[in-house]
Design an enzyme around this catalytic site. Structure first.
Site, PDB file in Angstrom:
ATOM      1  CB  CYS A   1      -9.011   4.900  -5.306  1.00  0.00           C
ATOM      2  SG  CYS A   1      -7.921   5.302  -3.946  1.00  0.00           S
TER       3      CYS A   1
ATOM      4  CG  HIS B   1     -10.896   7.549  -7.979  1.00  0.00           C
ATOM      5  ND1 HIS B   1     -11.228   8.052  -6.747  1.00  0.00           N
ATOM      6  CD2 HIS B   1      -9.547   7.395  -7.964  1.00  0.00           C
ATOM      7  CE1 HIS B   1     -10.121   8.202  -6.027  1.00  0.00           C
ATOM      8  NE2 HIS B   1      -9.094   7.798  -6.733  1.00  0.00           N
TER       9      HIS B   1
ATOM     10  CE  LYS C   1      -5.686  12.507  -9.489  1.00  0.00           C
ATOM     11  NZ  LYS C   1      -4.958  11.381  -8.919  1.00  0.00           N
TER      12      LYS C   1
ATOM     13  CD  GLN D   1      -5.845   9.786 -13.534  1.00  0.00           C
ATOM     14  OE1 GLN D   1      -4.877  10.035 -14.258  1.00  0.00           O
ATOM     15  NE2 GLN D   1      -5.722   9.658 -12.225  1.00  0.00           N
TER      16      GLN D   1
ATOM     17  CG  ASP E   1     -13.480  11.877 -11.997  1.00  0.00           C
ATOM     18  OD1 ASP E   1     -12.574  12.724 -12.123  1.00  0.00           O
ATOM     19  OD2 ASP E   1     -13.394  10.883 -11.248  1.00  0.00           O
TER      20      ASP E   1
HETATM   21  N1  PMP Z   1     -11.145  10.495 -10.087  1.00  0.00           N
HETATM   22  C1  PMP Z   1     -10.155   9.895 -10.727  1.00  0.00           C
HETATM   23  C2  PMP Z   1     -10.427   9.263 -12.061  1.00  0.00           C
HETATM   24  C3  PMP Z   1      -8.882   9.868 -10.161  1.00  0.00           C
HETATM   25  O1  PMP Z   1      -7.885   9.273 -10.805  1.00  0.00           O
HETATM   26  C4  PMP Z   1      -8.658  10.481  -8.919  1.00  0.00           C
HETATM   27  C5  PMP Z   1      -7.293  10.470  -8.255  1.00  0.00           C
HETATM   28  N2  PMP Z   1      -6.640   9.241  -8.279  1.00  0.00           N
HETATM   29  C6  PMP Z   1      -9.736  11.103  -8.295  1.00  0.00           C
HETATM   30  C7  PMP Z   1     -10.963  11.090  -8.908  1.00  0.00           C
HETATM   31  C8  PMP Z   1      -9.588  11.765  -6.979  1.00  0.00           C
HETATM   32  O2  PMP Z   1      -8.721  12.849  -7.069  1.00  0.00           O
HETATM   33  P1  PMP Z   1      -8.248  13.582  -5.744  1.00  0.00           P
HETATM   34  O3  PMP Z   1      -7.583  12.531  -4.903  1.00  0.00           O
HETATM   35  O4  PMP Z   1      -7.302  14.629  -6.241  1.00  0.00           O
HETATM   36  O5  PMP Z   1      -9.455  14.129  -5.103  1.00  0.00           O
END
Ligand code: PMP
Length: 415
Positions: free
Chosen positions: A369, A126, A229, A206, A203
């Site tokens: 993203c 991401h 999430k 997910q 990270d």
């Molecule tokens: N890493 C991953 C794999 C994600 O899916 C996301 C959110 N889509 C993020 C980081 C970022 O999370 P946040 O927007 O809550 O900071």
């Protein structure tokens, strides 16, 4: 099933928003990778804090402040239990995953990485696990390297073994791709990295909401994830780190609560984790996050994972029958979470999203993203379905019917 039996109707009753209609049709919420819905237990906890004991924490001698402090700190203990950590001192509350990664890039990266040191990430990341490292590269001259992905959306492990080596000082890798659902073998990567003394950030944005998590088994040094999430409120993220690392790292943000003493000349730092929680934190949302953790723990993450995998299997099989569909991601169900990324020939994913919204089905369309993943396939976007514990097989039916409708609708428009 752990504490209570899996009762789909009871679960759905806990989520008031699922009773709503969208465009005259029952809402089918399939955008859980972006954010999950919240159960009444979380909403009630949030309200209870504001109604009954709203106060600032840590510095108060009065009863409300002590109650709020106890409730806030108790959530740290619940996070410890949820991810198999050792102690509440290892848990730092941030705003979200993004802030947690930036914290590590600033506090760890700027203190411990030298020009020429290598930071390894992957093509599956991401943006929030790419951009902080690019910023660090540009500022500090570290070298940023990527483990490539294969056509089926899994990581090229042979390349990983080639790239991760003695120069790798930090490996930052997602445990589950938000764009494709790929589950990355992070424990294997961490073991490989540790052979070279590499520090590993996982990270878990997910994965922690959808899979059982045990930081000891992961072998990570840092784990980051977001409350929103996983049934919790927005505005709360978690950074778990090995205690020694947090002790060694300088602060990220300066201000109240993170100091022990301040003179006009200099300051000394509060003990971890408070050293990394400058200013008034998001007290209400952290407390409500506690109710989300309780909810997930009561269901059991194994059961959550099994449920989503069942939906995924059926969805993949049935979506494959839609004319002109391309399904991205691995065919191995054990190697992916409850995410389906797809395209329909000749139709922009945003148009798919629009038609599905007309049928009450909420999905996401875009680059998620994760633009390097899109670039890998030479596309700008996909349509993405992502499941959670309240989704049902009937909702998979509604999804498949709506995707068929989109394929027919645009097929007709084209001729
Ligand atoms: N890493 C991953 C794999 C994600 O899916 C996301 C959110 N889509 C993020 C980081 C970022 O999370 P946040 O927007 O809550 O900071």
């Amino acid at each position: 099933m752990s504490i209570r039996e899996w009762d789909q109707d009871a679960i759905r009753r806990d989520f008031p928003v699922l009773r709503r209609e969208v465009n005259g049709r029952p809402l089918v919420y399939l955008d859980n990778a972006a954010t999950s819905q919240k159960p009444v237990q979380v909403i009630a906890e949030l309200t209870r804090y504001y109604r009954d004991y709203n106060a600032n924490i840590h510095r108060g001698v009065h009863t409300l402040s002590q109650e709020a402090t106890a409730a806030y700190e108790a959530v740290r203990d619940r996070v410890v239990a949820f991810i198999g950590a050792r102690a509440p001192e290892e848990i730092v509350f941030t705003r979200n995953t993004t802030e947690a990664i930036n914290l590590v890039a600033h506090a760890y990266g700027r203190a411990f990485l030298q020009p020429g040191d290598e930071v390894v990430i992957t093509e599956l990341e991401h943006h929030s696990n790419i951009v902080p490292w690019q910023l660090l590269r540009d500022e500090r001259g570290v070298v940023l390297r990527y483990v490539p992905m294969l056509a089926d959306g899994t990581l090229d492990m042979a390349e990983a073994r080639r790239i991760i080596g003695p120069r790798t000082k930090l490996l930052a890798v997602t445990q589950m791709s938000n764009a494709l659902g790929t589950i990355v073998p992070v424990a294997e990567l961490a073991a490989l990295a540790h052979q070279h003394g590499t520090v590993v950030l996982v990270d878990g944005a997910q994965s922690v909401p959808h899979l059982p998590t045990d930081v000891a088994a992961l072998g990570a040094d840092f784990l980051v994830f977001s409350a929103h999430k996983m049934l919790g409120p927005t505005g709360v993220g978690v950074l778990w780190a090995r205690g020694e690392l947090l002790e060694a790292m300088p602060p990220f943000l300066g201000g109240g609560d993170m100091i022990l003493t301040v003179t006009m000349e200099h300051s000394t730092w509060n003990a971890v984790p408070h050293k990394f929680e400058a200013g008034t934190p998001n007290i209400a949302d952290v407390i409500a996050f506690g109710a989300a953790l309780d909810y997930l723990a009561a269901l059991g993450m194994d059961a959550v994972c099994r449920h989503e995998r069942e939906l995924l299997g059926v969805a993949l099989e049935r979506l494959a029958t839609v004319p002109g569909i391309t399904l991205y991601g691995s065919a191995d169900l054990d190697a992916r979470g409850g995410v389906v990324s797809f395209g329909l020939e000749g139709i922009h994913p945003h148009d798919i999203g629009q038609v599905l919204d007309g049928a009450g089905v909420a999905i996401r369309a875009g680059h998620h993203c994760a633009q390097p993943v899109m670039q890998h396939y030479g596309i700008a976007a996909t349509a993405r379905v992502s499941f959670y514990l309240y989704n049902t097989l009937a909702e998979v039916d509604a999804l498949v019917a709506a995707v068929h409708e989109a394929a027919r609708f645009f097929g007709r428009v084209r001729v």
